[in-house]
Design an enzyme around this catalytic site. Structure first.
Site, short mmCIF file in Angstrom:
data_model
loop_
_atom_site.label_atom_id
_atom_site.label_comp_id
_atom_site.label_asym_id
_atom_site.label_seq_id
_atom_site.Cartn_x
_atom_site.Cartn_y
_atom_site.Cartn_z
N LYS A 194 10.95 -45.22 -13.46
CA LYS A 194 11.63 -46.43 -13.00
C LYS A 194 12.98 -46.49 -13.43
O LYS A 194 13.26 -47.05 -14.47
CB LYS A 194 10.75 -47.55 -13.23
CG LYS A 194 11.00 -48.77 -11.94
CD LYS A 194 12.26 -49.20 -11.66
CE LYS A 194 12.59 -50.29 -12.70
NZ LYS A 194 14.08 -50.64 -12.40
N GLU A 269 13.34 -48.78 -27.27
CA GLU A 269 14.60 -48.51 -27.67
C GLU A 269 15.31 -49.95 -27.29
O GLU A 269 15.82 -49.82 -25.89
CB GLU A 269 15.39 -47.21 -27.04
CG GLU A 269 14.58 -45.90 -27.42
CD GLU A 269 14.94 -45.52 -28.81
OE1 GLU A 269 15.49 -46.04 -29.45
OE2 GLU A 269 14.04 -44.39 -29.24
N CYS A 303 24.19 -48.41 -26.81
CA CYS A 303 23.24 -49.16 -27.86
C CYS A 303 23.93 -48.97 -29.19
O CYS A 303 23.53 -49.84 -30.16
CB CYS A 303 21.90 -48.79 -27.68
SG CYS A 303 21.61 -46.97 -27.71
N GLU A 400 24.61 -59.21 -28.84
CA GLU A 400 24.93 -58.09 -28.15
C GLU A 400 25.57 -58.48 -26.91
O GLU A 400 25.26 -58.89 -25.91
CB GLU A 400 23.71 -57.27 -27.72
CG GLU A 400 24.25 -55.86 -27.34
CD GLU A 400 22.85 -54.95 -26.91
OE1 GLU A 400 22.25 -55.49 -26.15
OE2 GLU A 400 22.97 -53.73 -27.21
#
Ligand code: NAD
Length: 519
Positions: A194, A269, A303, A400
């Site tokens: 997905k 992750e 990331c 973030e």
């Protein structure tokens, strides 16, 4: 910034691809067939350069996921029996086809995500490398250990866990999908993928390539859709044994809850607020290149970006001035222009989020030393930004941002640098610049991060473990670590016929050995 109508050959290819590949829309790929959503519903994905419609996409829901999970379940019964040597061949063919179509993949990825084309070609070839790496490991994936004991031979072997769900984010979708899908297939698992709703295009290309390479039908299935629809249904489906997820930390929490009833194995992750620590004894020219690269490449939507730079007091002013100068010189513009270094951010919602931190920085009392503005009238362009005079407790140092935005914080000594570096909820990567050998080891061991680079930006070796600690993730990708996730380890104990079994029901209380006492 160059936002003009460009005339590079990439644009000719982009136009052709729009007409030939995107105009008909994107469909699911289930059981070897390209199909519309069972509900008939669709959604649109947009171009980050002007937010006009790029492509219409089938909107999957629980019904489509159920169909894909069943296809993956059926295909698993045969795929798990296919020899490692045969899996190796197919995975190498996939890598060959990715290499042949790297330019097409790169152009589509740039059109869909806004990432600069100069980075996307390498991302495509890295995807091929991921397939090659795991292709070569497929024949030994099941290997285990021999653990002899008195009177027994024990041996372990690994077997594929079954159909797995792979859920990926929008930032560099092609490369990230190959990270997950290549080891899963090499292990003998089947997959339902997905992809992210904001950048669904190259997942379609990957499905097409795998089919063309001869992957048996149903081994890889693709269902488009939103997180709360298709994504959630995938994490809850009883036939799906595990979920490999790359995305935000809060989504990871949702997935853990959603997967609880079916006891899903999860690999996460997640996000990061990675520190790069620059001591005054470092090679400052090299450190500058790395600091600038690790926050402003890939639009800062990465990331492992080093989004907090901790700089020793004596060099803080000069070093931040040098970063600001570089940031101002970075070319922001059309992602298909090979000269562009930063393209538009993926989506207006993400764009607004990144812009909001410019106000936050000012409200918190930091200084905008470079950037801090949107660029142009149309599209999601922001200027590469540096915040100085920041403190670690500020939102700009803790959250973030996931854009080309760097927060600079001074420190006095090693102890303070380590305390600041570790004082965030994340722990994905850390970067350290010093020429003091003993300090480098000491500091690296004290950093709360899954990965540390000393005197380097992120240069990854595929056999090494990739992943984070704290709120940055659970589990590791890379090398053999991926097989630990996609496979079950089984122990087989074979008696040599010499051990005695405690006898029950023969009249006197039996004694048992301590080995027999384990429940
Ligand atoms: P996201 O969490 O919003 O979405 C990721 C994927 O999860 C999408 O496919 C989305 O549709 C799906 N999803 C959303 N809600 C879901 C739910 N309830 N159930 C199942 N699936 C759901 O993340 P994003 O905004 O696409 O990506 C950016 C994030 O990804 C950043 O936080 C970034 O740090 C992280 N990231 C981490 C790594 C890493 O290796 N640690 C790599 C790349 C990106």
């Amino acid at each position: 910034m160059t936002l003009s109508e460009a005339t590079h050959p990439n644009h000719d290819l982009a136009r052709q691809l729009r007409d030939s590949r995107l105009s008909g829309g994107l469909r699911h790929f289930i059981g070897g067939q390209w199909v519309e959503a069972q509900s008939g519903r669709t959604f649109d994905a947009h171009s980050p350069t002007d937010n006009t419609r790029l492509v219409t996409v089938a909107e999957g829901d629980a019904a489509d996921i159920d169909r894909a999970a069943r296809a993956a379940h059926d295909a698993f019964q045969t795929w798990k029996e296919v020899s490692g040597a045969e899996r190796r061949k197919i995975l190498h063919r996939i890598a060959d086809l990715i290499e042949q179509r790297a330019q097409e993949i790169a152009v589509l990825e740039s059109m869909d995500t806004g990432q600069a084309i100069r980075f996307m070609k390498s991302a495509a070839t890295r995807g091929a490398e991921n397939f090659r790496f795991y292709a070569d490991r497929a024949p030994s994936a099941q290997d285990g250990q021999s653990l002899p004991a008195p009177g027994f031979i024990n041996y372990t072997l690994r077997q594929p866990i079954g159909p797995v769900g792979v859920i990926t984010p929008w930032n560099t979708p092609f490369m990230l999908s190959t990270w997950k899908i290549a080891p899963a297939l090499a292990a003998g698992c089947t997959v339902v993928h997905k992809p992210a709703e904001w950048s669904p295009v190259t997942a379609t290309l990957l499905a097409e390539i795998m089919d063309e390479a001869g992957l048996p039908k149903g081994v890889h299935n693709l269902v488009h859709g939103f997180g709360e629809g298709a994504g959630k249904a995938l994490t809850e489906h009883p036939l799906i044994q595990a979920i490999a997820f790359v995305g935000e930390t809060t989504t990871g929490s949702h997935i853990m809850r959603q997967g609880a009833d079916t006891l899903k194995r999860v690999h996460f992750e997640l996000g990061g607020k990675n520190p790069v620590v620059v001591f005054d004894d470092a090679d400052l020219d090299k450190a500058l290149d790395a600091v600038v690269f690790m926050i402003y490449s890939l639009n800062g939507e990465r990331c492992t970006s080093s989004s907090r730079v901790l700089i020793q007091e004596g060099i803080y002013d000069e070093f931040t001035a040098r970063i600001a100068e570089r940031a101002r010189n970075i070319r922001v513009g059309d992602p298909l222009d090979p000269e562009t270094e930063i393209g538009p951010l993926v989506h207006p919602r993400h764009f607004d989020k990144v812009l909001s931190y410019f106000d936050t920085a000012q409200q918190e009392g930091a200084t905008i030393a470079a950037g801090g503005k949107r660029l142009g009238e149309a599209g999601n362009y922001v200027s590469p930004t540096l915040f100085t005079g920041a403190r670690n407790e500020m939102k700009i140092a803790q959250e973030e941002i996931f854009g080309p935005v760097l927060t600079a914080i001074p420190f006095s000594d090693e102890a303070e640098a380590l305390a600041l570096a570790n004082d965030v909820r994340y722990g994905l990567a850390g970067y350290l610049w010093t020429n003091d050998l003993t300090r480098a080891h000491r500091f690296a061991q004290g950093l709360q991060a899954g990965m540390v680079w000393v005197n380097s930006e992120n240069v990854r070796h595929l056999p090494t473990p990739f992943g984070g600690v704290k709120n940055s993730g659970i589990g590791r990708d890379g090398g053999d670590y991926s097989f630990e996730f996609y496979m079950e380890t089984k122990n087989i104990a074979v008696s040599l016929g010499t051990h005695k079994t405690a006898r029950l029901g023969v009249g006197k209380a039996p004694t048992i050995t301590k080995e027999e006492a384990d429940a």
